[in-house]
Write a protein that holds these residues in place. Structure first.
Motif, PDB file in Angstrom:
ATOM      1  N   GLY A  53      88.736  17.661  -6.722  1.00 43.13           N
ATOM      2  CA  GLY A  53      90.054  17.270  -6.251  1.00 43.13           C
ATOM      3  C   GLY A  53      90.018  16.211  -5.172  1.00 43.13           C
ATOM      4  N   ALA A  54      88.860  15.601  -4.942  1.00 47.38           N
ATOM      5  CA  ALA A  54      88.732  14.683  -3.808  1.00 47.38           C
ATOM      6  C   ALA A  54      88.030  13.393  -4.188  1.00 47.38           C
ATOM      7  CB  ALA A  54      87.986  15.386  -2.678  1.00 47.38           C
ATOM      8  N   ARG A  55      88.249  12.917  -5.429  1.00 43.15           N
ATOM      9  CA  ARG A  55      87.588  11.687  -5.842  1.00 43.15           C
ATOM     10  C   ARG A  55      88.044  10.484  -5.022  1.00 43.15           C
ATOM     11  NH1 ARG A  55      87.835  12.596 -12.407  1.00 43.15           N
ATOM     12  NH2 ARG A  55      85.928  13.818 -12.588  1.00 43.15           N
ATOM     13  N   ASP A  56      89.243  10.579  -4.440  1.00 46.12           N
ATOM     14  CA  ASP A  56      89.718   9.490  -3.603  1.00 46.12           C
ATOM     15  C   ASP A  56      89.299   9.676  -2.153  1.00 46.12           C
ATOM     16  OD1 ASP A  56      91.304  11.702  -3.253  1.00 46.12           O
ATOM     17  OD2 ASP A  56      93.124  10.543  -2.881  1.00 46.12           O
ATOM     18  N   LYS A  57      88.499  10.687  -1.885  1.00 43.13           N
ATOM     19  CA  LYS A  57      88.026  10.964  -0.534  1.00 43.13           C
ATOM     20  C   LYS A  57      86.505  10.899  -0.495  1.00 43.13           C
ATOM     21  CE  LYS A  57      92.063  13.837   0.420  1.00 43.13           C
ATOM     22  NZ  LYS A  57      92.564  15.188   0.749  1.00 43.13           N
ATOM     23  N   SER A  58      85.984   9.799  -0.977  1.00 43.28           N
ATOM     24  CA  SER A  58      84.542   9.593  -1.011  1.00 43.28           C
ATOM     25  C   SER A  58      84.236   8.198  -0.501  1.00 43.28           C
ATOM     26  CB  SER A  58      84.009   9.776  -2.436  1.00 43.28           C
ATOM     27  OG  SER A  58      84.581   8.807  -3.295  1.00 43.28           O
ATOM     28  N   VAL A  59      82.959   7.982  -0.220  1.00 45.39           N
ATOM     29  CA  VAL A  59      82.495   6.653   0.161  1.00 45.39           C
ATOM     30  C   VAL A  59      81.301   6.303  -0.709  1.00 45.39           C
ATOM     31  CG1 VAL A  59      83.322   6.714   2.536  1.00 45.39           C
ATOM     32  CG2 VAL A  59      81.064   7.661   1.997  1.00 45.39           C
ATOM     33  N   HIS A  60      81.109   5.023  -0.953  1.00 45.29           N
ATOM     34  CA  HIS A  60      79.969   4.554  -1.727  1.00 45.29           C
ATOM     35  C   HIS A  60      78.894   4.049  -0.773  1.00 45.29           C
ATOM     36  CE1 HIS A  60      82.194   3.757  -5.796  1.00 45.29           C
ATOM     37  NE2 HIS A  60      82.041   5.032  -5.508  1.00 45.29           N
ATOM     38  N   VAL A  61      77.687   4.596  -0.916  1.00 50.29           N
ATOM     39  CA  VAL A  61      76.557   4.134  -0.106  1.00 50.29           C
ATOM     40  C   VAL A  61      75.350   3.972  -1.020  1.00 50.29           C
ATOM     41  CG1 VAL A  61      77.396   5.216   2.013  1.00 50.29           C
ATOM     42  CG2 VAL A  61      75.897   6.497   0.487  1.00 50.29           C
ATOM     43  N   PRO A  62      74.393   3.102  -0.668  1.00 50.87           N
ATOM     44  CA  PRO A  62      73.222   2.895  -1.522  1.00 50.87           C
ATOM     45  C   PRO A  62      72.369   4.153  -1.629  1.00 50.87           C
ATOM     46  CG  PRO A  62      73.476   1.118   0.068  1.00 50.87           C
ATOM     47  CD  PRO A  62      74.419   2.194   0.484  1.00 50.87           C
ATOM     48  N   PHE A  63      71.938   4.434  -2.865  1.00 53.38           N
ATOM     49  CA  PHE A  63      71.055   5.578  -3.110  1.00 53.38           C
ATOM     50  C   PHE A  63      70.229   5.266  -4.354  1.00 53.38           C
ATOM     51  CE2 PHE A  63      70.168   9.910  -4.750  1.00 53.38           C
ATOM     52  CZ  PHE A  63      69.496  10.411  -3.644  1.00 53.38           C
ATOM     53  N   LEU A  64      68.943   5.140  -4.201  1.00 50.23           N
ATOM     54  CA  LEU A  64      68.019   4.794  -5.292  1.00 50.23           C
ATOM     55  C   LEU A  64      68.442   3.495  -5.989  1.00 50.23           C
ATOM     56  CD1 LEU A  64      67.039   8.192  -6.942  1.00 50.23           C
ATOM     57  CD2 LEU A  64      65.632   6.692  -5.545  1.00 50.23           C
ATOM     58  N   GLY A  65      68.764   2.497  -5.196  1.00 49.30           N
ATOM     59  CA  GLY A  65      68.987   1.169  -5.741  1.00 49.30           C
ATOM     60  C   GLY A  65      70.375   0.868  -6.243  1.00 49.30           C
TER      61      GLY A  65
ATOM     62  N   THR B  60      73.254   7.119   6.519  1.00 48.65           N
ATOM     63  CA  THR B  60      72.093   7.729   7.176  1.00 48.65           C
ATOM     64  C   THR B  60      71.602   8.948   6.401  1.00 48.65           C
ATOM     65  OG1 THR B  60      72.900   6.998   9.342  1.00 48.65           O
ATOM     66  CG2 THR B  60      71.261   8.767   9.323  1.00 48.65           C
ATOM     67  N   TYR B  61      72.562   9.769   5.978  1.00 47.67           N
ATOM     68  CA  TYR B  61      72.195  10.960   5.197  1.00 47.67           C
ATOM     69  C   TYR B  61      71.544  10.574   3.870  1.00 47.67           C
ATOM     70  CZ  TYR B  61      72.606  15.252   2.526  1.00 47.67           C
ATOM     71  OH  TYR B  61      72.326  16.356   1.748  1.00 47.67           O
ATOM     72  N   ALA B  62      72.088   9.552   3.187  1.00 43.40           N
ATOM     73  CA  ALA B  62      71.540   9.132   1.894  1.00 43.40           C
ATOM     74  C   ALA B  62      70.122   8.599   2.046  1.00 43.40           C
ATOM     75  CB  ALA B  62      72.445   8.075   1.263  1.00 43.40           C
ATOM     76  N   VAL B  63      69.852   7.868   3.125  1.00 39.38           N
ATOM     77  CA  VAL B  63      68.491   7.360   3.373  1.00 39.38           C
ATOM     78  C   VAL B  63      67.517   8.518   3.573  1.00 39.38           C
ATOM     79  CG1 VAL B  63      67.055   6.106   5.030  1.00 39.38           C
ATOM     80  CG2 VAL B  63      69.236   5.134   4.277  1.00 39.38           C
ATOM     81  N   TRP B  64      67.935   9.508   4.368  1.00 41.14           N
ATOM     82  CA  TRP B  64      67.092  10.687   4.610  1.00 41.14           C
ATOM     83  C   TRP B  64      66.825  11.442   3.302  1.00 41.14           C
ATOM     84  CZ3 TRP B  64      68.429  15.891   3.933  1.00 41.14           C
ATOM     85  CH2 TRP B  64      67.543  16.832   4.446  1.00 41.14           C
ATOM     86  N   LEU B  65      67.877  11.636   2.516  1.00 38.33           N
ATOM     87  CA  LEU B  65      67.730  12.366   1.261  1.00 38.33           C
ATOM     88  C   LEU B  65      66.882  11.585   0.266  1.00 38.33           C
ATOM     89  CD1 LEU B  65      68.554  14.820  -0.466  1.00 38.33           C
ATOM     90  CD2 LEU B  65      70.617  13.561  -1.124  1.00 38.33           C
TER      91      LEU B  65
ATOM     92  N   TYR C 115      72.991  19.032  11.353  1.00 41.34           N
ATOM     93  CA  TYR C 115      71.614  18.887  10.913  1.00 41.34           C
ATOM     94  C   TYR C 115      71.572  18.625   9.414  1.00 41.34           C
ATOM     95  CZ  TYR C 115      69.987  20.715  15.403  1.00 41.34           C
ATOM     96  OH  TYR C 115      69.723  20.888  16.732  1.00 41.34           O
ATOM     97  N   MET C 116      70.592  17.846   8.994  1.00 38.76           N
ATOM     98  CA  MET C 116      70.315  17.622   7.572  1.00 38.76           C
ATOM     99  C   MET C 116      69.118  18.505   7.213  1.00 38.76           C
ATOM    100  SD  MET C 116      70.694  13.444   7.607  1.00 38.76           S
ATOM    101  CE  MET C 116      69.373  13.219   8.804  1.00 38.76           C
ATOM    102  N   VAL C 117      69.297  19.365   6.206  1.00 36.62           N
ATOM    103  CA  VAL C 117      68.293  20.384   5.909  1.00 36.62           C
ATOM    104  C   VAL C 117      67.984  20.405   4.423  1.00 36.62           C
ATOM    105  CG1 VAL C 117      67.672  22.810   6.149  1.00 36.62           C
ATOM    106  CG2 VAL C 117      69.220  21.766   7.806  1.00 36.62           C
TER     107      VAL C 117
END
Length: 561
Positions: free
Chosen positions: A458-470, A530-535, A491-493
Motif C-alpha cells: 500500500g506504499a508504492r508511492d512512499k519509496s525512494v530509488h537508490v543504487p543497489f547492485l548497479g 547508506t543502508y543499501a551500500v551496507w547491505l 542499527y543495521m543488523v
C-alpha cells in the motif's frame, strides 16, 4: 473498482437481516439472491428489498443451488455496472469485522480473487474439519501448488468479468461443489488468489444446507472433473515452466506481497515436527524433494533468483551462474527455514553466533535499558537475533510485519515457541495509531524491528530509488519516518550462516534520524543509500543468503524518485 455484495440465501431466516445490515454499515450495495427459500425467509428477504437504500432482492422460484444463486447475483451486479462482487454467505459463520480488510486488499489487488482463510474455534464439527482437509489435498493436486490454502470459504471478493466468463465457458458446479471449482478454474486462468485470515464459527441453531450423500457425490465428481482438467492443461503447464494462465508476456509485474510464499505455515509446522524427532539431517532429507518441487514449479522465484545471481556475478567479475547455482539458492532458503525452527525451538544458543568486535553479548552494543530500532532485511536469518534476544533478558522484541506475513508467522511462532516474548505488529503504513503504540514500547526500552528492504503493497508511492547492485531499486520510506518519530538510535543488523556457525553484522546507522519538513525525501534517500551500500557489501559476499525471490528491481510506474 466498483464493489457490491452478493448474499445467497436458502432458509437463513435467523441471520439474513443482521448480515445485510452489517454489510450496509460499510455503505456497500447488496444483492440478495433468495434461492427458493421457505416462506419465512422469503418474507424477510422481500422486506429487506429497498433499491433506494442499496438493497436489491431477487428470488429464484426453486432451489437451484448456491452456485446458481451467486452467479445470478454477479450477473445482476454486472448489469448495474459493478466490477467486483463480495460474496458473503447468509449463515452468519464469518467474522464480518473483516469486511474492511477484505475491501482494502481487493482495492490493492483488483485483478485477484480475495478469499477468507478460515480460523476456526472449537465449534467446527470434526467431520467438517476432516472433509475440508480432504478437499485441500485434492486442490493442491489439481493446481499443482499450495497457493490455494482453503477453497471452501464463502467469504470472497470476486472480479466479476473473469468469474462470469469461467461460469459461461467452462461450467461450474451448482451446489456445495461451487466454491472450490470456481476458485480452481480461476486459478487455472492465471487469477491470483490472496487469503485474508477470517474467524469462522458454527453458531448454535445454524442452518446448514449441506446434504451428506448428495453433496459428497457432487464434490467427488467435481474433483474428478478437475483432476482431468489439470491433466488436459498439463502440457501447457510444463511448456510454461510450471505455470497456469496466459503466456508470461501478458502478465504485468506483481508486487512482492501479491506473490504467495507457498505453504509457509503448514510447511514450517511439518518441518518443526520432523526437526524435533530426527534433528537437522533428517529435516534436510525431508525438505530436499519439497525444495526441488518449488524450484521446478516456481517460475517467478526461479527467474528472480537467476536475475539476482547474474547481477552479483557481474559485480564480482565471475562467470554467469547456471541453473545449479539457482537451485543452490533455493536450498539455502530451505536451510534458513530450518534455522528459524532451531532458533525458536531453543536449539541455537548465543555460542553459535560469531559476534563482531569480539563482543560477548547481543547487548554489548547498546545500554541494556535503551530502546533501539533495528533495520533488517531478507538476507540471511535475522530470526536468530530475534529468538536469542527474546530469551537473553526479560524484555520484548516488537516486529513490524505486513498483515499477511504477520498472520502466517504468528501461527508458526505460536506452535514453535509459545513462550516467546516477540510481539508481531501488523502494519501496512506508519499511521498515528502505530506511532503512538510504538512510542509507548520505546519508552519501556523495547526493541523495534522493521524490514528496510521491501516496499509495502500500500506504499508504492512512499519509496525512494537508490543504487543497489548497479541499478536503482525501490527502498521504503516507512522505516526512516518511524525512526524520525521515535527518535531512537537506529542499527543495521543481519545474521547469516557460514558452515556450522552464524555471523552477525551490527552497525549503527544513526544516533537519531531527523527529517526536515522541507527536505524530507532527500534526507530519507540519503539514509536509504547508506543502508543499501551496507547491505550490498554483505550480499555480494554471500549471495546465496539473499531471499527476495521477486523482481527487486522492477520499475514500478507509481514509485517516486
Amino acid at each position: 473498482m466498483k464493489l457490491c455484495a452478493v448474499v445467497p440465501t436458502h432458509n437463513h431466516s435467523t441471520m439474513l437481516e443482521s448480515v445485510v445490515k452489517r454489510i450496509r454499515a460499510y455503505d456497500i450495495p447488496v444483492f440478495i439472491i433468495d434461492d427458493g427459500s421457505n416462506a419465512q425467509t422469503q418474507t424477510i428477504a422481500n422486506n429487506l428489498h429497498a433499491p433506494s437504500d442499496g438493497v436489491f432482492c431477487q428470488r429464484l422460484d426453486e432451489n437451484a443451488g448456491k452456485g446458481i444463486a451467486v452467479m445470478t447475483g454477479m450477473a445482476c451486479a454486472a448489469r448495474h455496472g459493478f466490477t467486483h462482487a463480495f460474496q458473503i454467505d447468509a449463515d452468519g459463520q464469518h467474522d464480518l469485522d473483516r469486511i474492511d480488510e477484505m475491501i482494502k486488499t481487493a482495492q490493492k489487488s483488483p485483478a485477484a480473487l480475495i478469499t477468507g482463510l478460515p480460523v476456526y474455534d472449537d465449534s467446527i464439527p470434526t467431520g467438517r474439519k476432516i472433509g475440508r482437509w480432504v478437499t485441500h489435498v485434492w486442490v493442491w493436486i489439481e493446481t499443482l501448488s499450495f497457493q490455494i490454502r482453503d477453497s471452501m470459504c464463502g467469504f470472497r471478493v470476486y472480479p466479476i468479468v473473469p468469474s462470469l466468463e469461467v461460469w459461461r465457458n467452462q461450467g461450474i458446479g451448482h451446489r456445495m461443489d461451487f466454491d472450490t471449482e470456481i476458485m480452481v478454474r480461476l486459478f487455472w486462468q492465471g487469477i491470483p488468489v490472496i487469503h485474508v485470515p477470517t474467524k469462522v464459527i458454527y453458531p448454535a441453531g445454524n442452518t446448514s444446507n449441506f446434504r451428506m450423500w448428495r453433496d459428497n457425490v457432487l464434490i467427488s465428481w467435481m474433483h474428478t472433473r478437475l483432476v482431468f482438467g489439470m491433466l488436459a492443461r498439463l502440457p501447457r503447464y510444463i511448456a510454461q515452466r510450471g505455470r497456469f494462465g496466459p503466456p508470461k508476456e501478458q502478465i504485468p509485474n506483481r508486487h512482492w506481497a501479491e506473490i504467495d510464499e507457498r505453504g509457509i505455515y503448514w510447511g514450517m509446522r511439518f518441518l518443526g515436527q520432523v526437526y524435533r524427532i530426527g534433528g537437522r539431517k533428517l529435516c534436510l532429507a525431508a525438505m530436499s524433494p519439497i525444495i526441488a518441487y518449488f524450484f521446478l514449479t516456481g517460475r517467478t522465484a526461479r527467474t528472480a533468483s537467476r536475475d539476482f545471481l547474474e547481477r552479483v556475478a557481474k559485480h564480482n567479475g565471475k562467470p554467469k551462474p547456471t541453473w545449479r547455482d539457482s537451485f543452490a539458492h533455493f536450498m539455502r532458503f530451505g536451510e534458513s527455514a530450518l534455522d528459524k525452527i532451531a532458533a525458536w525451538c531453543g536449539e541455537m544458543k548465543l555460542d553459535d553466533l560469531d559476534l563482531p568486535d569480539d563482543a560477548d553479548s547481543l547487548f554489548s552494543y547498546i545500554p541494556r535499558d535503551q530502546a533501539v530500532i533495528l533495520f533488517v532485511s531478507h538476507f540471511g536469518n535475522i530470526e536468530l537475533v530475534r529468538a536469542i534476544a527474546s530469551r537473553d533478558r526479560d524484555f520484548r522484541v516488537n516486529v513490524l510485519l505486513h498483515q499477511k506475513n504477520a498472520a502466517r508467522f504468528g501461527r508458526v511462532l505460536q506452535q514453535l515457541a509459545p513462550e516467546s516474548q516477540v510481539d508481531l505488529i501488523e502494519v501496512n503504513d506508519i499511521g498515528p495509531d502505530t506511532a503512538i503504540l510504538l512510542r509507548e514500547k520505546a519508552e519501556r526500552g523495547e526493541w523495534i524491528v522493521i524490514a528496510a528492504d521491501r516496499v509495502a503493497i500500500g506504499a508504492r508511492d512512499k519509496s525512494v530509488h537508490v543504487p543497489f547492485l548497479g541499478q536503482n531499486a525501490s527502498f521504503p520510506q516507512g522505516p526512516y519516518i518511524l525512526a524520525h518519530l521515535l527518535q531512537c538510535p537506529v542499527y543495521m543488523v543481519a545474521a547469516w550462516r557460514e558452515g556450522w556457525r552464524f555471523n552477525i553484522s551490527w552497525e549503527k546507522l544513526s544516533e537519531r534520524i531527523d527529517l526536515p519538513r522541507n527536505d524530507r525525501t532527500a534526507k530519507i534517500k540519503e539514509h536509504a543509500g547508506t543502508y543499501a551500500v551496507w547491505l550490498e557489501k554483505l550480499v555480494v559476499q554471500h549471495p546465496l543468503q539473499w531471499f527476495n525471490f521477486y523482481d527487486f528491481w522492477a520499475d514500478k510506474k507509481d514509485n517516486n524518485e
